[in-house]
Design a protein around this motif. Structure first.
Motif, mmCIF file in Angstrom:
data_model
loop_
_atom_site.group_PDB
_atom_site.id
_atom_site.type_symbol
_atom_site.label_atom_id
_atom_site.label_comp_id
_atom_site.label_asym_id
_atom_site.label_seq_id
_atom_site.Cartn_x
_atom_site.Cartn_y
_atom_site.Cartn_z
ATOM 1 N N ARG A 115 0.837 -1.210 0.000
ATOM 2 C CA ARG A 115 0.000 0.000 0.000
ATOM 3 C C ARG A 115 0.863 1.248 0.000
ATOM 4 N NH1 ARG A 115 -4.058 -0.152 4.899
ATOM 5 N NH2 ARG A 115 -2.306 -1.310 5.722
ATOM 6 N N GLY A 116 0.479 2.227 -0.827
ATOM 7 C CA GLY A 116 1.208 3.479 -0.877
ATOM 8 C C GLY A 116 2.311 3.510 -1.923
ATOM 9 N N VAL A 153 0.306 3.451 -11.656
ATOM 10 C CA VAL A 153 -0.649 3.668 -10.574
ATOM 11 C C VAL A 153 0.136 4.124 -9.352
ATOM 12 C CG1 VAL A 153 -2.540 2.730 -9.216
ATOM 13 C CG2 VAL A 153 -2.063 1.783 -11.486
ATOM 14 N N ASN A 154 -0.223 5.285 -8.838
ATOM 15 C CA ASN A 154 0.446 5.845 -7.659
ATOM 16 C C ASN A 154 -0.379 5.595 -6.407
ATOM 17 O OD1 ASN A 154 2.558 6.994 -9.178
ATOM 18 N ND2 ASN A 154 1.240 8.722 -9.714
ATOM 19 N N ALA A 155 0.305 5.697 -5.258
ATOM 20 C CA ALA A 155 -0.377 5.601 -3.960
ATOM 21 C C ALA A 155 -1.323 4.415 -3.931
ATOM 22 C CB ALA A 155 -1.121 6.903 -3.670
ATOM 23 N N LEU A 156 -0.780 3.242 -4.169
ATOM 24 C CA LEU A 156 -1.596 2.027 -4.301
ATOM 25 C C LEU A 156 -2.480 1.785 -3.090
ATOM 26 C CD1 LEU A 156 1.032 -0.342 -5.944
ATOM 27 C CD2 LEU A 156 -1.164 0.341 -6.941
ATOM 28 N N LEU A 157 -3.700 1.348 -3.381
ATOM 29 C CA LEU A 157 -4.674 0.947 -2.371
ATOM 30 C C LEU A 157 -4.923 -0.542 -2.489
ATOM 31 C CD1 LEU A 157 -7.293 3.802 -2.970
ATOM 32 C CD2 LEU A 157 -5.456 3.764 -1.258
ATOM 33 N N LEU A 158 -5.427 -1.134 -1.407
ATOM 34 C CA LEU A 158 -5.734 -2.558 -1.460
ATOM 35 C C LEU A 158 -6.709 -2.868 -2.585
ATOM 36 C CD1 LEU A 158 -6.143 -3.417 2.348
ATOM 37 C CD2 LEU A 158 -4.134 -3.765 0.901
ATOM 38 N N GLY A 159 -7.618 -1.941 -2.835
ATOM 39 C CA GLY A 159 -8.637 -2.123 -3.865
ATOM 40 C C GLY A 159 -8.103 -2.071 -5.283
ATOM 41 N N GLU A 191 -2.261 -11.076 -22.059
ATOM 42 C CA GLU A 191 -2.566 -12.036 -21.009
ATOM 43 C C GLU A 191 -2.744 -11.386 -19.658
ATOM 44 O OE1 GLU A 191 -0.337 -15.896 -23.034
ATOM 45 O OE2 GLU A 191 0.109 -15.314 -20.972
ATOM 46 N N GLY A 192 -2.408 -10.126 -19.557
ATOM 47 C CA GLY A 192 -2.674 -9.409 -18.322
ATOM 48 C C GLY A 192 -1.519 -9.411 -17.343
ATOM 49 N N SER A 193 -1.577 -8.455 -16.447
ATOM 50 C CA SER A 193 -0.627 -8.358 -15.329
ATOM 51 C C SER A 193 -1.434 -8.433 -14.033
ATOM 52 C CB SER A 193 0.136 -7.028 -15.363
ATOM 53 O OG SER A 193 0.982 -6.951 -16.480
ATOM 54 N N TRP A 194 -1.092 -9.444 -13.238
ATOM 55 C CA TRP A 194 -1.777 -9.604 -11.950
ATOM 56 C C TRP A 194 -1.076 -8.719 -10.924
ATOM 57 C CZ3 TRP A 194 -6.181 -11.590 -10.459
ATOM 58 C CH2 TRP A 194 -6.770 -12.618 -11.178
ATOM 59 N N LEU A 195 -1.821 -7.789 -10.354
ATOM 60 C CA LEU A 195 -1.271 -6.920 -9.316
ATOM 61 C C LEU A 195 -1.945 -7.244 -7.990
ATOM 62 C CD1 LEU A 195 0.316 -4.459 -8.215
ATOM 63 C CD2 LEU A 195 -1.636 -3.041 -8.934
ATOM 64 N N THR A 196 -1.136 -7.544 -6.999
ATOM 65 C CA THR A 196 -1.639 -7.752 -5.640
ATOM 66 C C THR A 196 -1.050 -6.662 -4.766
ATOM 67 O OG1 THR A 196 -1.752 -10.142 -5.958
ATOM 68 C CG2 THR A 196 -1.792 -9.330 -3.692
#
Lengths: 116, 112
Positions: B15-16, B78-84, B105-110
């Motif tokens: 996060r962040g 994407v800045n200031a990442l949130l859990l969502g 095929e996409g990029s999985w971001l957790t």
């Protein structure tokens, strides 16, 4: 704004049988495209079939065909001779036709399971 | 003929933090769009790039930004990442005047 509704969350079909996936949409546009995309567990979105709204003839691609009812704003996908490899999520999608590439608006998808 | 390629395929961020995802369009295509797909949902349009400019934007905050390079490849930041923000990020390519869109095929971001 356009909306796409897929009201069936899951369906199951026996191998070699036929299944129909439903989709309705809402738009005030007259010229647009409709699509069905397949998303297997690998997650890559694969184009299955495309329909141009100005064409009355329903699109077909091998075992896949659509029933496009423009007045009813309905766009269903029929899969004939279902195969195990058809197991996937299927998304219905809408795109305006305005002379330039537009965005896709997707439904929530339906999970199709093909039973051996 | 290479299709749409994306990198990385999987990543985990805190996060962040900030993240950059990359996409190379299908050969011959000039337009790149980005979609976010949360688990169990359909993809949601983020934005579209053509001629190195953002042409359309979906309902996403300014934390989401992008870029297109002269070779048509694109980045999603994407800045200031949130859990969502945890989701599959799909890149799509097409011709600007075309009506067929191809996906990577996409990029999985957790985000943890």
């Amino acid at each position: 704004a356009q909306t796409v509704t897929q009201s069936q969350p899951e369906m199951s079909v026996q191998e070699a049988e036929t299944v129909t996936l439903s989709c309705t949409y809402d738009t005030s546009e007259n010229n647009y495209y409709l699509f069905w995309y397949k998303q297997p567990p690998s997650r890559q979105m694969i184009l299955v079939i495309r329909q141009e709204a100005y064409k009355q003839q329903n699109a077909t691609e091998n075992r896949f065909s659509v029933n496009f009812q423009k007045a009813a704003k309905s766009f269903s996908l029929k899969i004939s001779d279902s195969q195990l490899g058809d197991t996937a999520m299927y998304f219905c999608a809408f795109m305006k036709h305005n002379g330039a590439n537009s965005k896709l608006t997707f439904g929530k998808g339906i999970t199709l399971s093909v039973r051996p | 003929d290479a299709g749409v390629t994306q990198s990385p395929t999987h990543l985990i961020k805190t996060r962040g933090q900030q993240v950059t995802l990359r996409c190379s369009p299908k050969s011959g295509h000039d337009t790149v769009s980005w979609y976010q797909q949360a688990l169990g949902q359909g993809p949601q349009f983020i934005f579209q790039y053509y001629e190195e400019e953002e042409r359309q934007r979906g309902n996403f905050p300014d934390r989401f930004s992008g870029h297109q390079f002269p070779n048509y490849s694109s980045e999603l930041n994407v800045n200031a990442l949130l859990l969502g923000d945890s989701a599959l990020y799909l890149c799509a390519s097409s011709l600007f005047t075309g009506n067929t869109i191809y996906f990577g095929e996409g990029s999985w971001l957790t985000v943890v």
